[in-house]
Design an enzyme around this catalytic site. Structure first.
Site, short mmCIF file in Angstrom:
data_model
loop_
_atom_site.label_atom_id
_atom_site.label_comp_id
_atom_site.label_asym_id
_atom_site.label_seq_id
_atom_site.Cartn_x
_atom_site.Cartn_y
_atom_site.Cartn_z
N GLY A 205 28.12 11.32 -50.24
CA GLY A 205 27.96 12.82 -50.27
C GLY A 205 26.87 13.27 -51.39
O GLY A 205 26.41 14.28 -51.57
N TYR B 191 21.20 22.66 -38.91
CA TYR B 191 21.82 23.40 -40.03
C TYR B 191 21.00 23.90 -41.11
O TYR B 191 21.16 23.85 -42.43
CB TYR B 191 22.79 22.78 -40.95
CG TYR B 191 22.88 21.03 -40.91
CD1 TYR B 191 24.12 20.47 -40.27
CD2 TYR B 191 22.12 20.36 -41.11
CE1 TYR B 191 24.07 19.08 -39.97
CE2 TYR B 191 21.76 19.14 -41.07
CZ TYR B 191 22.97 18.25 -40.58
OH TYR B 191 23.22 17.01 -40.55
N TYR C 227 19.46 10.98 -41.54
CA TYR C 227 19.73 12.08 -40.79
C TYR C 227 18.45 12.64 -39.99
O TYR C 227 18.29 13.69 -39.46
CB TYR C 227 20.60 13.28 -41.19
CG TYR C 227 21.76 12.64 -41.86
CD1 TYR C 227 22.76 12.11 -41.11
CD2 TYR C 227 21.98 12.59 -43.12
CE1 TYR C 227 24.21 11.54 -41.96
CE2 TYR C 227 23.02 12.20 -43.99
CZ TYR C 227 23.96 11.53 -43.19
OH TYR C 227 25.14 11.19 -43.85
N PRO D 194 27.55 5.95 -50.00
CA PRO D 194 26.19 6.86 -49.94
C PRO D 194 25.47 6.57 -48.58
O PRO D 194 25.01 5.59 -48.33
CB PRO D 194 25.43 6.41 -51.08
CG PRO D 194 25.72 5.04 -51.69
CD PRO D 194 26.88 4.65 -50.65
N CYS E 95 10.97 23.43 -25.43
CA CYS E 95 11.04 24.76 -24.74
C CYS E 95 12.37 25.28 -25.27
O CYS E 95 13.47 25.46 -24.65
CB CYS E 95 11.13 24.48 -23.34
SG CYS E 95 9.70 23.95 -22.78
N GLU E 96 12.55 25.53 -26.42
CA GLU E 96 13.89 25.95 -27.48
C GLU E 96 13.14 27.04 -28.40
O GLU E 96 12.44 26.39 -29.32
CB GLU E 96 14.81 24.99 -27.74
CG GLU E 96 15.31 24.16 -26.77
CD GLU E 96 16.40 24.66 -26.13
OE1 GLU E 96 17.06 25.96 -26.59
OE2 GLU E 96 17.11 24.01 -25.35
N ARG F 210 17.54 18.44 -38.18
CA ARG F 210 18.22 19.09 -39.39
C ARG F 210 17.81 20.64 -39.59
O ARG F 210 18.92 21.40 -39.63
CB ARG F 210 18.08 18.52 -40.73
CG ARG F 210 18.67 16.98 -40.71
CD ARG F 210 18.69 16.30 -42.11
NE ARG F 210 19.24 17.13 -43.25
CZ ARG F 210 18.70 18.03 -43.92
NH1 ARG F 210 17.42 18.27 -44.02
NH2 ARG F 210 19.55 18.83 -44.62
C1 PLP Z 1 28.52 10.72 -43.42
C2 PLP Z 1 29.41 9.85 -44.17
C3 PLP Z 1 28.94 9.27 -45.35
C4 PLP Z 1 27.54 9.21 -45.95
O1 PLP Z 1 27.52 10.58 -46.38
P1 PLP Z 1 26.16 11.20 -47.08
O2 PLP Z 1 26.18 12.59 -47.56
O3 PLP Z 1 25.02 10.85 -46.38
O4 PLP Z 1 26.28 10.27 -48.43
C5 PLP Z 1 29.81 8.47 -46.04
N1 PLP Z 1 31.08 8.20 -45.55
C6 PLP Z 1 31.53 8.68 -44.58
C7 PLP Z 1 33.12 8.51 -43.81
C8 PLP Z 1 30.60 9.81 -43.66
O5 PLP Z 1 31.03 10.44 -42.58
#
Ligand code: PLP
Length: 426
Positions: free
Chosen positions: A247, A324, A378, A282, A350-351, A320
């Site tokens: 995250g 979002y 991503y 991560p 074509c979008e 991306r």
């Molecule tokens: C997507 C995800 C991650 C990685 O998230 P990041 O924001 O890219 O670090 C880790 N664990 C789980 C369960 C996820 O779904």
């Protein structure tokens, strides 16, 4: 946007030969492999991983790269060689990890929809832990393990109901979310798991969202998890590891995410003196700013209201922005002495949603190269063949060396698994 070039990719620099990643000119990569092409820096991948290792110091901890952020074998092999674990969400990702030289016993398996076949595959490989996300998944895993006469190591992924204050599509730890089990149900489920003969309860997991720019929500989640661990210990259910998910955010534009050190410090403090092994998953913070998407301007088009730089990459290559509103810096590879023009950088699909960057002041001419930065996470892993576009090549740069880690898809590969019907008889 400010045109001052301040690279979020640490190994990307400007020189007389245009943009360089490590010691390789992006113009040379384009000449050799064509465009669009993803370009990764081994040094940037390594540095990002080392930042975790350094921050964790002597603490018993495992850093599991989230494979979904970037699942290229070349990239995964860099992490495998650094001793990383892996966080997977499918049987396909497990196969990739093993093919890249990763160790099964450092793999954690997340995801709300594990099939029996995937459970079988992961038990066969003897992965480290299943992060279970529902009551029925527990029962199913126990059944599959029983059929194989195995014991499945499990953690429950709990939903700590904290708001990570990120984009709703990448927020995963709120009550209304499909992920994890509700905190109030966790104890009942742990009791059930402990009673099932083919499960071995070994840990607890949570993952509250992505692109987090502050450690406070994570610390709050960890605090709640700790409370639960202690209550469970009171019932004789002892958890050996705590998986705090991924995250941590990165800088795309002007965000200022904490350093890995600063992000982990309050968590390490919280767990000081506790015996549990820590685990992190991560994704973005390991690969996001270790890669870019290199594309060529096909056309400059002046519209009534807007000007467009139509490039050879599109939303199928980098989703991306469309999905979002992700923001990626668009940077000229060669400095040009032409007037800047405000353009939307768009693809040929074509979008109307097919844009990569909007309202950017760029000094480009047709045929010039553009780099879309911070595309290592991503990016390719979310790509598709929409509009029957062969997927981009991927290149991993290591000093002066350039490794093609995924060849550009061919036209034939697009329909290799399909067949046309024979013409019907009159
Ligand atoms: C997507 C995800 C991650 C990685 O998230 P990041 O924001 O890219 O670090 C880790 N664990 C789980 C369960 C996820 O779904």
């Amino acid at each position: 946007m400010s045109q001052e070039f301040s690279s979020p990719i640490p190994t990307l620099t400007r020189s007389a030969r245009g943009l360089l990643i490590e010691q390789v000119a992006l113009a040379d990569v384009a000449a050799r492999f064509g465009t669009p092409v993803y370009v990764y820096s081994r040094a940037a991948l390594t540095d990002a991983f080392d930042a975790y290792r350094r921050a964790l110091g002597e603490r018993r901890a495992l850093v599991c790269c989230a494979v979904k952020a970037n699942s290229n074998l070349g990239v995964l092999s860099v992490f495998a060689q650094l001793g990383a674990g892996f966080d997977i969400v499918s049987g396909g990702e497990l196969a990739r990890v093993l093919a890249a030289g990763g160790r099964a016993d450092s793999v954690v398996f997340s995801g709300v929809g594990k099939s029996r076949a995937e459970m079988h595959q992961a038990l066969e490989a003897r992965i480290r832990c299943f992060n279970v996300e529902s009551a029925t998944e527990l029962e199913r895993l126990n059944e599959v393990a029983a059929q194989m006469d195995r014991t499945a190591p499990v953690a429950l992924r709990v939903n700590p109901d904290v708001d990570p204050k990120t984009h709703p599509y990448i927020s995963t730890g709120l009550r209304g979310n499909k992920f994890g089990v509700a905190f109030v149900d966790a104890k009942t489920l742990y009791r059930r798991a402990a009673a099932l003969p083919h499960l071995r309860v070994c840990g607890i997991a949570c993952h509250i969202g992505s692109q987090l720019l502050d450690s406070a929500p994570m610390v709050e989640a960890a605090r709640r998890v700790l409370g639960l661990i202690d209550q469970l210990a009171g019932e004789g259910i002892h958890l050996e590891h705590v998986d705090l998910g991924g995250g941590l955010g990165i800088r795309y534009r002007d965000e200022s995410p904490p350093t890995v050190d600063a992000y982990l410090a309050p968590l390490l403090k919280l767990f000081e003196g506790r015996p549990e092994e820590l685990c992190f998953e991560p994704g973005r913070s390991l690969t996001g700013n270790a890669g870019l998407l290199l594309t060529r301007v096909e056309y400059l088009k002046r519209g009534e209201e807007k000007n467009f730089a139509i490039v050879d990459a599109a939303m199928n290559d980098l989703l991306r922005p469309s999905l979002y509103d992700g923001w990626h810096a668009a940077v000229e590879v060669a400095a040009r002495d032409v007037p800047k023009c405000t353009v939307d950088v768009v693809g040929p699909i074509c979008e109307s949603g097919d844009f990569l960057a909007r309202n950017r002041d760029l000094a480009v001419e047709e045929g010039d190269l553009l780099a879309l930065l911070s595309a290592g996470a991503y990016g390719m892993s979310m790509s598709s063949n929409y509009n029957s576009r062969p997927r981009a090549a991927e290149v991993l740069v290591d000093g002066q060396a350039v490794h093609l880690v995924r060849a550009r898809e061919t036209m034939e590969s697009l329909y290799a698994l399909e067949c046309a019907l024979p013409s019907s008889q009159p």
